[in-house]
Scaffold this active site. Sequence first.
Site, PDB file in Angstrom:
ATOM      1  CE1 TYR A   1      45.595 -53.419   3.884  1.00 35.79           C
ATOM      2  CE2 TYR A   1      44.540 -54.132   1.851  1.00 35.79           C
ATOM      3  CZ  TYR A   1      45.290 -54.407   2.978  1.00 35.79           C
ATOM      4  OH  TYR A   1      45.743 -55.682   3.193  1.00 35.79           O
TER       5      TYR A   1
ATOM      6  CD  GLU B   1      43.956 -61.003   5.152  1.00 40.68           C
ATOM      7  OE1 GLU B   1      42.922 -61.499   4.641  1.00 40.68           O
ATOM      8  OE2 GLU B   1      44.530 -60.020   4.656  1.00 40.68           O
TER       9      GLU B   1
ATOM     10  CD1 TRP C   1      41.140 -55.416   2.481  1.00 43.65           C
ATOM     11  CD2 TRP C   1      41.036 -56.977   4.064  1.00 43.65           C
ATOM     12  NE1 TRP C   1      42.138 -55.166   3.402  1.00 43.65           N
ATOM     13  CE2 TRP C   1      42.088 -56.114   4.386  1.00 43.65           C
ATOM     14  CE3 TRP C   1      40.768 -58.044   4.927  1.00 43.65           C
ATOM     15  CZ2 TRP C   1      42.891 -56.262   5.519  1.00 43.65           C
ATOM     16  CZ3 TRP C   1      41.561 -58.196   6.054  1.00 43.65           C
ATOM     17  CH2 TRP C   1      42.606 -57.315   6.344  1.00 43.65           C
TER      18      TRP C   1
END
Length: 186
Positions: free
Chosen positions: A16, A38, A46
Amino acid sequence: MKKRCTWAESAGMFEYHDQEWGVPQHDDRVLFEFLILEGAQAGLSWSTILAKRAAYRRAFNHFDPKKVARYDAAKQKALMGDAGIVRNKLKIAAAVKNAEAFLAVQKEFGRFDEYIWQFVNGKPIINAWTPKQRLPAETPESQKMSKDLLKRGFKFVGPTICYAFMQAVGMVNDHQVECFRYKELI
């Protein structure tokens, strides 16, 4: 061995970090995806959301805002039974509301991209963080973005979520200066 930002600590996060985080994004579908992800991440890590990303894409019609905006109560209830996503009634309802608001912004501005990038005057903010420095949780730009998104009916778009969104879609380059991606993205 590539020098990365200190937060990228696992194989999933490496990919990522190396391929997506901080890359200026102008595709409306991808911008919608990050807006929803988000918001789903609020209160979670995350890495948890990244692990569920494929399930989110499946559950939310690959983040097609036109389809998500049509999710009725029955579809939202079905999503509450999907163990692949964060089963939070408020976050699921927010995704639907955000799809509706997203479409309204597209109608007004032509593209969501045209609207959202105005908060950084159309180009990424280049920061220069070192590993010893702590990144801000929010900025004046993310506060302004949050206020405007909320006014337009978006949910789960507080200033901290907006700043994380800005980082993810490359509206700010918050790679640490020692990170190999920092110079690549300037």
